[in-house]
Design an enzyme around this catalytic site. Structure first.
Site, PDB file in Angstrom:
ATOM      1  N   TYR A   8      32.408  36.609  38.371  1.00  0.00           N
ATOM      2  CA  TYR A   8      32.937  37.884  37.857  1.00  0.00           C
ATOM      3  C   TYR A   8      34.253  37.723  37.083  1.00  0.00           C
ATOM      4  O   TYR A   8      34.823  36.664  37.052  1.00  0.00           O
ATOM      5  CB  TYR A   8      32.990  38.975  38.919  1.00  0.00           C
ATOM      6  CG  TYR A   8      33.823  38.831  40.171  1.00  0.00           C
ATOM      7  CD1 TYR A   8      34.850  37.925  40.310  1.00  0.00           C
ATOM      8  CD2 TYR A   8      33.574  39.693  41.246  1.00  0.00           C
ATOM      9  CE1 TYR A   8      35.604  37.876  41.469  1.00  0.00           C
ATOM     10  CE2 TYR A   8      34.317  39.651  42.410  1.00  0.00           C
ATOM     11  CZ  TYR A   8      35.331  38.737  42.512  1.00  0.00           C
ATOM     12  OH  TYR A   8      36.064  38.692  43.661  1.00  0.00           O
ATOM     13  N   GLU A   9      34.642  38.784  36.455  1.00  0.00           N
ATOM     14  CA  GLU A   9      35.842  38.790  35.594  1.00  0.00           C
ATOM     15  C   GLU A   9      35.698  37.758  34.470  1.00  0.00           C
ATOM     16  O   GLU A   9      36.650  37.092  34.082  1.00  0.00           O
ATOM     17  CB  GLU A   9      37.085  38.514  36.455  1.00  0.00           C
ATOM     18  CG  GLU A   9      38.387  39.070  35.930  1.00  0.00           C
ATOM     19  CD  GLU A   9      38.379  40.570  35.684  1.00  0.00           C
ATOM     20  OE1 GLU A   9      37.923  41.319  36.558  1.00  0.00           O
ATOM     21  OE2 GLU A   9      38.792  40.972  34.588  1.00  0.00           O
TER      22      GLU A   9
END
Lengths: 593, 593
Positions: free
Chosen positions: B434-435
């Site tokens: 993620y990110e």
């Protein structure tokens, strides 16, 4: 929902084109003509893809349940097991005397990969039975063989291996399970065993536990361990099932993966056991099956990488995201497929080049096991024994890494269980641990196998690589640069590390042991580099000879080039780490950590 | 059951001894005297160890549940959240104008590590709120700030970030969520967002969703994306909660880990939204927070490695198995503790040397973020922007690897959920995704950050390393050999790779992109090598000056030596892989795979 297609074409390439198994002069191999081989592989491919793969996620989600001493396997497992049994797959490489099909271990290995890819947790029920079969086959009396083997070959009865106890795993010398001799020649087994895969379940009429235990009064440590057959139901003289034995499942473990296989705590409360092999020689009896058992686990590493790769590749071709920086490849669509992106390709090529190299290495090892068993070839046994810890340790480490990389291709969806990629990584994780954790494999390799017979087997490996390079020195420059030069460098690095251990390790054993893990990987890369050079030569020759499958052979050559250029450079760094020695590793006292 | 102890001493060493933060000439840093710092770190250490860590396994086992649109967090989370709020931890580095404590981001980072180690899933509720706070703080009108920020600083209201949709993750230009302007200046938001962490839960009175959406008629692709504040409950003029907004949670995902955090599918059905920042500048608004958000994820990689290491170390000291080959260390016991074995130490030292180096790198980056925000230092901003993809990508990759290695120390028990080591690995896995998945970080590093301002920032990094080496050329030979020589070599490898990209990558961008992942790791190793050289110098000097904590400084020096000798050799292999170019990566067509 992930899918699986058996890599039949790739297996055929290795078996027919690279290994030329039909002319390998090993009893039984001559029968393996390409048509027969194709029939087996295709049939098994169909079964595993259509029947077992669809149950993989179900097994993961449902897991096994224990209620009132009864373990239920996930929905569909029992039916599928019946189909596997009916097809004769459980005894494919077993002794015809006991109902097996008598095919080479090599074929069992190819088939085993498909089972392990399509449904690893399911495949373990028969895999462990096969291990127990091998032990009884190698060490049992004729009566024991006749009592147990036919039912185990057919998997009407399944088998287990009971080694670990709560306080002892690697160090079996600490074992507490007791085997008290009885007047009738049997033993009463008492103790607790843990991590018993398929220890209890609902797919077979009987479960034949092989249990390591100590006969009171015997030698201390591992030298006092004996091996026993402890059936769930005692077997009457006529072969029918008798009384239930005094053993029970205490609980089943909640694990990170392989949920479809019941990992049991087994309690033996004066259970009736029958000595298998000689008293106090239980460890030796276990070790005779070790090569096969560990190869089987290495195979699981490869197998999970294979199925994870297949799905990552499909996703990379399907998922539209971003544009090729050198120009749109799908200009009429909203975006290009993931596979246009260089880093996605880097990821996929890592997987593909590992998988195909690893498969060749495992098949080569399986052939050597056949050479040993069918031709009594001690040299083959020596070399494969050296390679086994590499196969188990390196292939499960890298197989897990590749499953994690495959998961990464899915982005956020890779983390969501519904997509199935997490299961491949979670299932693959166990292969690094069981059947001797990979650190133990490294220790076995460096602390034992390297020095066996005066280092003869590692020298043999170097000689084989050297001969291959010499034999191919007439190949064109491109081949030399792409394959022979990197192989030579890797082999040189491996030899330098070996030499370092011989010189430094004899003065300070910690110098060898501290570098053992890196050495296992250095060996693994070199072995895969060698496999790739062999395969590339075959592919190149086929292309020059105008093969009718140019596409396959071109891809093979390109994939090999990738491994040599993008993976093999690891050997230099591993050598540097090894020769940095044990000082940085051992400098801290336990308190200083 | 795993435990956690906050690494306060190590944080103090970095902050006080290595970074000398009190004299760093950054507004707010002068107040950070060692006593004050110790008070904060110890207090947070107590809270995270005593309150959050015990809930970590509970969160994993129970997960979050969705019933009738209501998400329940695991038992104990709500109470713990109240304690965290009462302690003022949620606003530690927030603006005092809105109720924050105004401490530097650096302190928020140290505190954040403890939250992420003790209970990553729990820490995300406040972490995401902090991200949303930062966005509103940077781009909101004064009215918006006054409406939302005080409640978000206290975490009475929590926040989320809504970017991903089912068909678009990295490629946000494909976004379909619409924002239709209304006569009153608000917008009606319609669309589906997925992977929304903390999207719905029972720990706060309101949830402030920040949602990316397209205003119809705006520019195509990412240039037409705007950012909106979409509260779960509309806020009345007097600050009280009004009507429920037209948004709902569709489902919560079953994930590999971070079960304690609800990952939601969010449906917006004409929900009322308020434009945050300018129309069509939503991506820019998101990007202003990117450095902090990605550093926060890198921190999670480090944090999971830290807690996994602590438990692996304890197990290695406690578990008796086998004997030291150089002579028994626990002769009166049945076996020696695992930690006597060289390969177990290799494993533990990998972890320890990674963790301490990574912590120094993150703290250095956090200081640069403060320099940028508090002193408007553009150079610091440039350098930290370059390092952010390295911190996010390298530290989460290696953090996960280290959590997996820690799990390995436990042998079979590492695979059993009850022991807790599997959770660390499963939780750590998401940080690589993620990110911005780590492949996207590599692309950001090589495709964007390297060339920013004419390559000025990477040159600045090399200059800093070079100056450090030059400044320390009078250090003794041992230090030169153990630290400066390997650092010089790593930096040289990194420069060579950078040069290769500049030369070859301009002709063929794929040459740079195909090597981007390896480059990210090459940079990471070099950065950690630099951190270790800096720390080693401080430790060595302290020892020479007769520090009263010789044990700590000796261990630090030894651990640093390990990293330089046993990890830094990776740079040579990475350079070789990079300079092998893109041909092997790009050679296959999609069909040939």
């Amino acid at each position: 929902m992930p899918v699986y297609t058996a890599p039949v074409r790739d297996m055929q390439f290795i078996l027919n084109d690279v290994m030329n198994i039909q002319s390998a002069d090993i009893p039984g191999y001559a029968d393996l003509d390409p048509e027969f081989l194709a029939a087996i592989l295709n049939e098994c491919g169909k079964l595993t893809a259509d029947v077992l793969a669809p149950l993989n996620a179900i097994g993961d989600t449902q897991g096994c349940t224990l209620e009132n001493g009864v373990v239920r396997t996930p929905d569909g497992f029992k039916d599928a097991f019946e189909q596997v049994k009916e097809g004769g797959w459980t005894g494919i490489d077993c002794d015809p005397e006991f109902g097996g099909q008598g095919l080479p271990y090599l074929i069992g290995t190819a088939v085993g990969e498909m089972f392990a890819s399509s449904n690893m947790a399911f495949g373990m029920y028969q895999g462990l039975t096969h291990g127990a079969y091998s032990a009884i086959h190698a060490h049992g009396t004729q009566e024991q063989k006749e009592t147990y083997l036919p039912k185990m070959v057919s998997c009407d009865w399944t088998g287990t291996m009971n080694l670990t106890e709560p306080h002892c795993g690697t160090d079996l010398g600490l074992m507490r399970t007791k085997a008290e001799p009885q007047a009738d020649g049997t033993f009463k087994i008492t103790g607790q065993k843990i991590f018993i895969s398929a220890g209890e379940h609902d797919m077979s009429d009987n479960i034949i536990h092989l249990v390591l235990a100590k006969i009171p009064g015997g030698p201390e440590g591992v030298k006092g361990i004996s091996l026993f057959i402890v059936p769930k139901f005692l077997v009457n003289d006529d072969g029918s099932l008798g009384a239930r034995n005094s053993l029970s499942v205490g609980k089943i473990e909640e694990k990170m993966g392989i949920h479809g296989n019941a990992t049991c705590v087994m309690n033996y409360d004066g259970a009736t056991g029958y000595l298998l092999g000689q008293e106090h020689k239980g460890m030796r009896a276990m070790f005779t099956m070790m090569n096969e058992a560990r190869l089987g686990v290495g195979l699981q590493g490869l197998a999970q990488a294979e199925v994870a790769y297949q799905n990552a590749l499909a996703y990379a071709k399907d998922r539209l995201q971003g544009r090729d920086v050198t120009g749109a490849k799908n200009p009429d669509g909203p975006a290009d497929p993931l596979i246009v992106h260089p880093d996605i390709r880097r990821n996929l090529m890592d997987q593909k080049s590992f998988i195909e190299g690893a498969r060749a290495l495992i098949f080569w090892a399986a052939q050597m096991i056949d050479q040993h068993h069918r031709s009594n070839d001690a040299q083959a046994d020596g070399l494969v024994s050296l390679l086994i810890p590499v196969i188990k340790g390196f292939l499960t480490d890298r197989g897990f890494d590749m499953a994690v990389q495959a998961q990464q291709v899915y982005g956020g969806h890779g983390y969501i269980e519904e997509w199935g990629m997490s299961q491949f990584a979670r299932d693959a994780r166990i292969a690094m641990i069981y059947e001797g954790a990979n650190g133990v494999q490294a220790l076995d390799l460096v602390g034992r196998k390297l020095a066996t017979d005066g280092g003869k087997h590692v020298m043999a490996f170097f000689e084989i690589v050297k001969s291959f390079i010499a034999e191919n020195k007439e190949m064109d420059e491109e081949f030399q640069a792409a394959f022979l030069a990197p192989l030579k460098q890797a082999s040189k690095d491996l030899q330098a590390a070996t030499m370092y251990f011989m010189q430094s390790g004899t003065k300070n054993p910690n110098d060898a042991l501290a570098g053992s893990y890196d050495y296992m990987h250095l060996f693994g890369h070199t072995a895969l580099g060698f496999m790739w050079a062999r395969m590339a030569k075959v592919a190149k020759t086929a292309l020059e000879n105008g093969t009718d499958d140019a596409a396959f052979n071109k891809t093979k050559l390109t994939t090999g080039h990738y491994y040599m250029a993008k993976q093999l450079p690891a050997t230099g760094a591993l050598l540097a780490k090894i020769t940095a020695g044990s000082t940085p590793v051992m400098a801290l006292t336990a308190d200083q950590f």
